[in-house]
Write a protein that holds these residues in place. Sequence first.
Motif, PDB file in Angstrom:
ATOM      1  N   HIS A  70       0.829  -1.086  -0.066  1.00 17.47           N
ATOM      2  CA  HIS A  70      -0.002  -0.133  -0.012  1.00 17.47           C
ATOM      3  C   HIS A  70       0.857   1.290   0.010  1.00 17.47           C
ATOM      4  O   HIS A  70       2.197   1.194  -0.196  1.00 17.47           O
ATOM      5  N   LYS A  71       0.462   2.328   0.103  1.00 18.77           N
ATOM      6  CA  LYS A  71       0.840   3.595   0.265  1.00 18.77           C
ATOM      7  C   LYS A  71       1.786   3.801   1.501  1.00 18.77           C
ATOM      8  O   LYS A  71       1.149   3.701   2.565  1.00 18.77           O
ATOM      9  N   ARG A  72       2.806   4.143   1.166  1.00 22.90           N
ATOM     10  CA  ARG A  72       3.764   4.303   2.458  1.00 22.90           C
ATOM     11  C   ARG A  72       4.560   5.621   2.574  1.00 22.90           C
ATOM     12  O   ARG A  72       4.694   6.199   1.598  1.00 22.90           O
ATOM     13  N   LEU A  73       4.888   6.000   3.988  1.00 25.71           N
ATOM     14  CA  LEU A  73       5.716   7.221   4.147  1.00 25.71           C
ATOM     15  C   LEU A  73       7.079   6.660   4.451  1.00 25.71           C
ATOM     16  O   LEU A  73       7.339   5.629   5.149  1.00 25.71           O
ATOM     17  N   THR A  74       8.225   7.296   3.991  1.00 28.23           N
ATOM     18  CA  THR A  74       9.517   6.641   4.122  1.00 28.23           C
ATOM     19  C   THR A  74      10.441   7.765   4.842  1.00 28.23           C
ATOM     20  O   THR A  74      10.283   8.973   4.530  1.00 28.23           O
ATOM     21  N   ILE A  75      11.449   7.294   5.600  1.00 27.36           N
ATOM     22  CA  ILE A  75      12.467   8.074   6.119  1.00 27.36           C
ATOM     23  C   ILE A  75      13.561   7.469   6.363  1.00 27.36           C
ATOM     24  O   ILE A  75      13.759   6.283   6.567  1.00 27.36           O
ATOM     25  N   ALA A  76      14.751   8.370   6.205  1.00 22.06           N
ATOM     26  CA  ALA A  76      16.122   7.559   6.297  1.00 22.06           C
ATOM     27  C   ALA A  76      16.556   7.881   7.461  1.00 22.06           C
ATOM     28  O   ALA A  76      16.198   8.808   8.163  1.00 22.06           O
ATOM     29  N   TYR A  77      17.513   7.032   8.268  1.00 22.92           N
ATOM     30  CA  TYR A  77      17.914   6.870   9.575  1.00 22.92           C
ATOM     31  C   TYR A  77      19.093   6.678   9.657  1.00 22.92           C
ATOM     32  O   TYR A  77      19.491   5.784   8.886  1.00 22.92           O
ATOM     33  N   SER A  78      19.971   7.232  10.708  1.00 25.84           N
ATOM     34  CA  SER A  78      21.209   6.932  10.843  1.00 25.84           C
ATOM     35  C   SER A  78      21.339   5.471  11.803  1.00 25.84           C
ATOM     36  O   SER A  78      20.849   5.478  12.774  1.00 25.84           O
TER      37      SER A  78
ATOM     38  N   GLU B 110      16.661   3.101   5.453  1.00 22.38           N
ATOM     39  CA  GLU B 110      15.250   3.596   5.318  1.00 22.38           C
ATOM     40  C   GLU B 110      14.214   2.753   5.895  1.00 22.38           C
ATOM     41  O   GLU B 110      14.371   1.445   5.842  1.00 22.38           O
ATOM     42  N   MET B 111      13.282   3.527   6.507  1.00 18.44           N
ATOM     43  CA  MET B 111      12.163   2.490   7.293  1.00 18.44           C
ATOM     44  C   MET B 111      10.856   3.190   6.724  1.00 18.44           C
ATOM     45  O   MET B 111      10.727   4.434   6.226  1.00 18.44           O
ATOM     46  N   GLU B 112       9.648   2.390   6.575  1.00 18.31           N
ATOM     47  CA  GLU B 112       8.455   3.021   6.225  1.00 18.31           C
ATOM     48  C   GLU B 112       7.286   2.565   6.968  1.00 18.31           C
ATOM     49  O   GLU B 112       7.305   1.775   7.856  1.00 18.31           O
ATOM     50  N   MET B 113       6.249   3.312   6.929  1.00 20.74           N
ATOM     51  CA  MET B 113       4.773   2.822   7.647  1.00 20.74           C
ATOM     52  C   MET B 113       3.823   3.209   6.715  1.00 20.74           C
ATOM     53  O   MET B 113       4.081   4.213   5.619  1.00 20.74           O
TER      54      MET B 113
ATOM     55  N   LEU C 286      14.601  -4.046  21.342  1.00 17.88           N
ATOM     56  CA  LEU C 286      16.174  -3.574  21.697  1.00 17.88           C
ATOM     57  C   LEU C 286      16.486  -1.925  21.511  1.00 17.88           C
ATOM     58  O   LEU C 286      16.052  -1.566  20.348  1.00 17.88           O
ATOM     59  N   ILE C 287      17.184  -1.374  22.223  1.00 17.48           N
ATOM     60  CA  ILE C 287      17.556   0.126  22.004  1.00 17.48           C
ATOM     61  C   ILE C 287      19.011  -0.095  22.085  1.00 17.48           C
ATOM     62  O   ILE C 287      19.626  -0.270  23.196  1.00 17.48           O
ATOM     63  N   ALA C 288      19.609   0.467  21.071  1.00 15.47           N
ATOM     64  CA  ALA C 288      21.196   0.614  21.041  1.00 15.47           C
ATOM     65  C   ALA C 288      21.553   1.805  20.990  1.00 15.47           C
ATOM     66  O   ALA C 288      21.390   2.888  21.858  1.00 15.47           O
ATOM     67  N   SER C 289      21.894   2.414  19.586  1.00 18.96           N
ATOM     68  CA  SER C 289      22.129   3.911  19.262  1.00 18.96           C
ATOM     69  C   SER C 289      21.058   4.684  19.356  1.00 18.96           C
ATOM     70  O   SER C 289      21.211   5.743  19.192  1.00 18.96           O
ATOM     71  N   GLY C 290      19.789   4.147  18.981  1.00 17.99           N
ATOM     72  CA  GLY C 290      18.586   4.751  18.890  1.00 17.99           C
ATOM     73  C   GLY C 290      18.108   5.394  17.471  1.00 17.99           C
ATOM     74  O   GLY C 290      17.404   5.960  17.332  1.00 17.99           O
ATOM     75  N   GLY C 291      19.085   4.963  16.423  1.00 18.46           N
ATOM     76  CA  GLY C 291      18.628   5.412  15.001  1.00 18.46           C
ATOM     77  C   GLY C 291      17.357   4.905  14.795  1.00 18.46           C
ATOM     78  O   GLY C 291      16.606   5.724  14.013  1.00 18.46           O
ATOM     79  N   THR C 292      17.026   3.695  14.850  1.00 11.67           N
ATOM     80  CA  THR C 292      15.720   3.310  14.456  1.00 11.67           C
ATOM     81  C   THR C 292      14.604   3.732  14.848  1.00 11.67           C
ATOM     82  O   THR C 292      13.604   4.297  14.746  1.00 11.67           O
ATOM     83  N   ALA C 293      14.845   3.812  16.436  1.00 15.17           N
ATOM     84  CA  ALA C 293      13.712   4.349  17.139  1.00 15.17           C
ATOM     85  C   ALA C 293      13.385   5.763  16.870  1.00 15.17           C
ATOM     86  O   ALA C 293      12.329   6.456  16.964  1.00 15.17           O
ATOM     87  N   GLU C 294      14.388   6.673  16.580  1.00 13.74           N
ATOM     88  CA  GLU C 294      14.348   7.899  16.316  1.00 13.74           C
ATOM     89  C   GLU C 294      13.662   8.052  15.028  1.00 13.74           C
ATOM     90  O   GLU C 294      12.954   9.104  14.935  1.00 13.74           O
ATOM     91  N   GLY C 295      14.010   7.532  14.071  1.00 17.86           N
ATOM     92  CA  GLY C 295      13.403   7.378  12.766  1.00 17.86           C
ATOM     93  C   GLY C 295      11.886   6.962  12.712  1.00 17.86           C
ATOM     94  O   GLY C 295      11.057   7.665  12.344  1.00 17.86           O
ATOM     95  N   ALA C 296      11.604   6.058  13.488  1.00 20.34           N
ATOM     96  CA  ALA C 296      10.183   5.731  13.754  1.00 20.34           C
ATOM     97  C   ALA C 296       9.303   7.061  14.419  1.00 20.34           C
ATOM     98  O   ALA C 296       8.251   7.282  14.019  1.00 20.34           O
TER      99      ALA C 296
END
Length: 101
Positions: free
Chosen positions: A11-19, A26-29, A46-56
Amino acid sequence: MPIRKKGKLPHKRLTIAYSLEYGLDEMEMHEDGVEKGDRVILVDDLIASGGTAEGAIKLLRQLDAEVLAACFIIDLTDLGGADKLRKLGVPVRTLVAFEGH
């Protein structure tokens, strides 16, 4: 609603790049995953450097959702991810914290 690596959702997604510690990704929702004003709790294992969570969090905020908290099973505290999210104004809760590598 799932937030996944690019190309995993239909379906239609919104994408963001993260470190990440080792580069960018990149991740999408789904664009219709939340509505303006929805109150959301981010949950991950898990939270490590936080890049994925920050992107979300940034994806959710782009859709005008209110991120109430971020919850994780494990926090690798020396990598600073939880502190990064707190600086974004998101309370962080974890079950277990591990220091050191």
